[in-house]
Motif scaffolding. Sequence first.
Motif, mmCIF file in Angstrom:
data_model
loop_
_atom_site.group_PDB
_atom_site.id
_atom_site.type_symbol
_atom_site.label_atom_id
_atom_site.label_comp_id
_atom_site.label_asym_id
_atom_site.label_seq_id
_atom_site.Cartn_x
_atom_site.Cartn_y
_atom_site.Cartn_z
ATOM 1 N N ILE A 41 0.839 -1.210 0.000
ATOM 2 C CA ILE A 41 0.000 0.000 0.000
ATOM 3 C C ILE A 41 0.871 1.255 0.000
ATOM 4 O O ILE A 41 0.628 2.205 -0.757
ATOM 5 N N GLY A 42 1.906 1.252 0.847
ATOM 6 C CA GLY A 42 2.808 2.400 0.876
ATOM 7 C C GLY A 42 3.513 2.595 -0.453
ATOM 8 O O GLY A 42 3.710 3.726 -0.910
ATOM 9 N N GLY A 46 3.312 5.753 -2.815
ATOM 10 C CA GLY A 46 4.570 6.385 -3.192
ATOM 11 C C GLY A 46 4.726 6.496 -4.692
ATOM 12 O O GLY A 46 5.224 7.501 -5.211
ATOM 13 N N ALA A 47 4.302 5.446 -5.412
ATOM 14 C CA ALA A 47 4.387 5.465 -6.868
ATOM 15 C C ALA A 47 3.532 6.583 -7.449
ATOM 16 O O ALA A 47 3.930 7.266 -8.404
ATOM 17 N N CYS A 48 2.351 6.769 -6.874
ATOM 18 C CA CYS A 48 1.474 7.850 -7.344
ATOM 19 C C CYS A 48 2.104 9.216 -7.070
ATOM 20 O O CYS A 48 2.041 10.119 -7.918
ATOM 21 N N PHE A 53 4.875 14.129 -9.024
ATOM 22 C CA PHE A 53 5.982 15.081 -8.933
ATOM 23 C C PHE A 53 7.149 14.688 -9.848
ATOM 24 O O PHE A 53 8.300 15.024 -9.572
ATOM 25 N N ALA A 54 6.834 13.989 -10.925
ATOM 26 C CA ALA A 54 7.883 13.512 -11.837
ATOM 27 C C ALA A 54 8.706 14.665 -12.412
ATOM 28 O O ALA A 54 9.928 14.563 -12.533
ATOM 29 N N ASP A 55 8.044 15.750 -12.775
ATOM 30 C CA ASP A 55 8.761 16.888 -13.359
ATOM 31 C C ASP A 55 9.739 17.499 -12.360
ATOM 32 O O ASP A 55 10.859 17.873 -12.717
ATOM 33 N N GLU A 130 6.652 3.668 -12.834
ATOM 34 C CA GLU A 130 6.797 3.521 -14.288
ATOM 35 C C GLU A 130 5.452 3.204 -14.934
ATOM 36 O O GLU A 130 5.124 3.731 -16.002
ATOM 37 N N VAL A 131 4.680 2.335 -14.284
ATOM 38 C CA VAL A 131 3.362 1.982 -14.816
ATOM 39 C C VAL A 131 2.443 3.197 -14.841
ATOM 40 O O VAL A 131 1.771 3.475 -15.844
ATOM 41 N N VAL A 132 2.422 3.932 -13.715
ATOM 42 C CA VAL A 132 1.536 5.108 -13.630
ATOM 43 C C VAL A 132 1.911 6.141 -14.680
ATOM 44 O O VAL A 132 1.035 6.704 -15.367
ATOM 45 N N LEU A 133 3.197 6.411 -14.828
ATOM 46 C CA LEU A 133 3.645 7.396 -15.818
ATOM 47 C C LEU A 133 3.312 6.938 -17.237
ATOM 48 O O LEU A 133 2.890 7.732 -18.085
#
Length: 278
Positions: A41-42, A46-48, A53-55, A130-133
């Motif tokens: 879950i964490g 965290g992935a989200c 905040f990828a940029d 990576e999946v979310v992006l």
Amino acid sequence: MLSTALIVFREILEAALVISIVLAATKTVPGRGWWVSGGVIGGVLGACLVAVFADVISSFASGMGQDVFNSSVMFVAVVMLTWHCVWMSKHGREMAQQLNAVGEAISQGTRPLTGLAIVVGVAVIREGAEVVLFLYGIAAGDPEQIPQMVTGGMLGLTGGVALGAAMYFGLLQISAKRLFSVTNVLVILLAAGMASQGAGFLVSADILPAWGTVWDSSWLLTDSSIAGKMLRTLIGYTAQPAGIQVVFYLLTLGVILTLSYWSKHAEHKSAGSLSSSG
């Protein structure tokens, strides 16, 4: 849809393999499900956050932020896995011999579950981001592809989880006496592979020297293939490893094995002293 399914499958599979090893390594530990679930879950949260905040991350340190972030994540996982291996070198035998009393045995020592939960979270963050992006890029570029994207994503998720579960149940077929030895070897290789990948990210960020390319096995097995991705997760396979990556890999193996040996030797020496004094 198929391309989405394949990419999601490969990323989910990497995280699922790590989780399956962690679950098998803590087979007899009470409450391990809560810790691993918390890590998952964490990791998802965290992935989200990483995707959102990828940029900001990518612009950090003059454009080297993503590589620095990835290497930091890897090295955190290496430390946690090393902790687990050293802990298991002291308690693995008693866990195998006293499965019914393992809860009491673990409560008397330092729990490795916090560290393993962090490792699971790190794996989910790394692959989940990576999946979310990737999915966000598809949705933003062509909103009409969202239904196919969702279908493909679900297929990939199901396939990755299923294969990870198959590995977990396969590990459970090993006798309890040998289970800890087998999973400890897998965890050691997992840590060494992560250290090698972390070094690779720092090479990409021009922080570490590459020291040349040691070999090129891409003609036999590429990093992007499903088998290559699986081996990268399990043993740290890289088709074209830099010299510094090989050094980090071997150094991590040496450090973990040495610390485990010292820990196990100290435990036996302490037990011998207690028995002789009694």
